[in-house]
Design an enzyme around this catalytic site. Structure first.
Site, short mmCIF file in Angstrom:
data_model
loop_
_atom_site.label_atom_id
_atom_site.label_comp_id
_atom_site.label_asym_id
_atom_site.label_seq_id
_atom_site.Cartn_x
_atom_site.Cartn_y
_atom_site.Cartn_z
CE LYS A 1 -4.08 -2.08 2.14
NZ LYS A 1 -5.02 -2.07 3.28
CE LYS B 1 -8.10 -13.23 -1.17
NZ LYS B 1 -7.50 -13.27 0.18
CE LYS C 1 -13.91 -5.44 1.76
NZ LYS C 1 -14.47 -5.17 3.09
#
Length: 331
Positions: A115, A197, A200
């Site tokens: 991130k 994967k 969201k």
């Protein structure tokens, strides 16, 4: 004398929409195992603010996720369901754990690396420290097991290391949690890119995921656009990522063997495969979607269930935190 059930803690963030990957990899397993364990399920909204959030949307998403978990089958009579921010011991214990966790341990966390590389100029300290909050979530409830996918094992390892360090330095306080790895269906990939994967955080891509609140029309449209390959041969071949992902989803919902599924689609094309999978998913999710659409309008009921869950969770959390605090010399 009845054997005491092992305690399981699970948390999920109220960001984005719950999708097939969340459901098949985690939530369905939570529901199916409610009779096997003493379950504590938490909407971890404090984790969500490690990146900027619109306060109004975050509050809405927190209630929406709570309603969805109930719609999926989480039973308040069997399991504890609550909102993380309503039990202040989570953040209180996280501070104690932060004070005994070496920065090197946090530097090694893969999710922080990923991130921070995406947004190197806007990294907040909460993103660096949030694994300590995750450890606090788990350790507060003296959890025996934490259901996780392979990509989350690192966080459980940190919680275990932290618990062992605390017990060594201040005396036996925490149960050492173990990961409960879910195998079949635990890794559902994106329909648009089956090498990644289903997530969201990629929900802004229109054909990436199937949300549990998607309409039948949306589900069919997304499956029809799902990435496959040019072979037009329907087999469980892990090297052919798109077809393998679709067949995995089909198997999770139908519970048929790989051999039976391959026989079912022998000589058929991808169009038939996609339509059949869409049909099965639509019908399987229909009761969840209908239950959710009802529950989300019952705010008083939702708040009652969550308040009762927070009360039950708080009774355990307060005892653990008080013990840890006193052992560290805090008054």
């Amino acid at each position: 004398m009845q054997n005491k059930k092992s305690r399981v803690f699970s948390g999920i963030q109220p960001t984005g929409n719950i999708h097939l990957g969340n459901y098949l990899g985690a939530i369905k397993n939570w529901v199916d195992r409610q009779d096997h364990y003493e379950n504590i399920f938490c909407v971890v909204n404090s984790h969500a603010i490690t990146i900027p959030q619109d306060p109004k949307i975050l509050k809405e998403k927190t209630f929406e996720l709570s309603a969805m978990l109930l719609a999926c089958g989480i039973d308040p009579k069997k399991s504890t369901l609550f909102i993380q921010s309503q039990v202040q011991e989570h953040t209180s214990l996280a501070w104690l754990l932060t004070c005994i966790t070496p920065m090197g341990d946090l530097n090694r966390m893969t999710q922080f690396k990923d991130k921070s590389q995406k947004n190197p100029k806007s990294i907040l300290s909460g993103l660096f420290n949030y694994p300590n909050l995750m450890s606090a979530d788990i350790l507060l409830y003296q959890s025996d097991f934490v259901p996780v996918g392979e990509d989350q094992k690192q966080h459980i390892e940190l919680a275990r290391d932290t618990a062992l360090r605390f017990n060594r330095d201040f005396g036996e306080t925490f149960v050492i949690p173990k990961p409960l790895i879910m195998q079949e269906g635990a890794r559902i990939m994106g329909l648009d890119d089956p090498s990644k994967k289903m997530s969201k955080s990629s929900g802004d891509k229109p054909n990436h995921l199937i949300a549990l609140i998607d309409t039948p029309e949306e589900i069919l449209k997304k499956f029809k656009k799902a990435t496959t390959d040019s072979q037009n041969l329907i087999t469980f071949d892990k090297e052919r990522l798109g077809v393998y992902n679709l067949l995995t989803i089909y198997q999770c919902f139908t519970q048929k063997s790989q051999k039976t599924i391959e026989e079912e689609f022998k000589g058929e094309g991808y169009g038939k495969l996609k339509s059949k999978i869409a049909e099965v998913v639509i019908e399987s999710l229909r009761p969840i979607r209908e239950s959710y659409n009802y529950l989300i309008t019952q705010k008083d009921y939702l708040e009652k269930i969550l308040a009762e869950g927070a009360k039950s969770a708080r009774e355990i959390a307060q005892k653990t935190y008080q013990d840890a605090k006193e052992k560290m010399g805090l008054i």
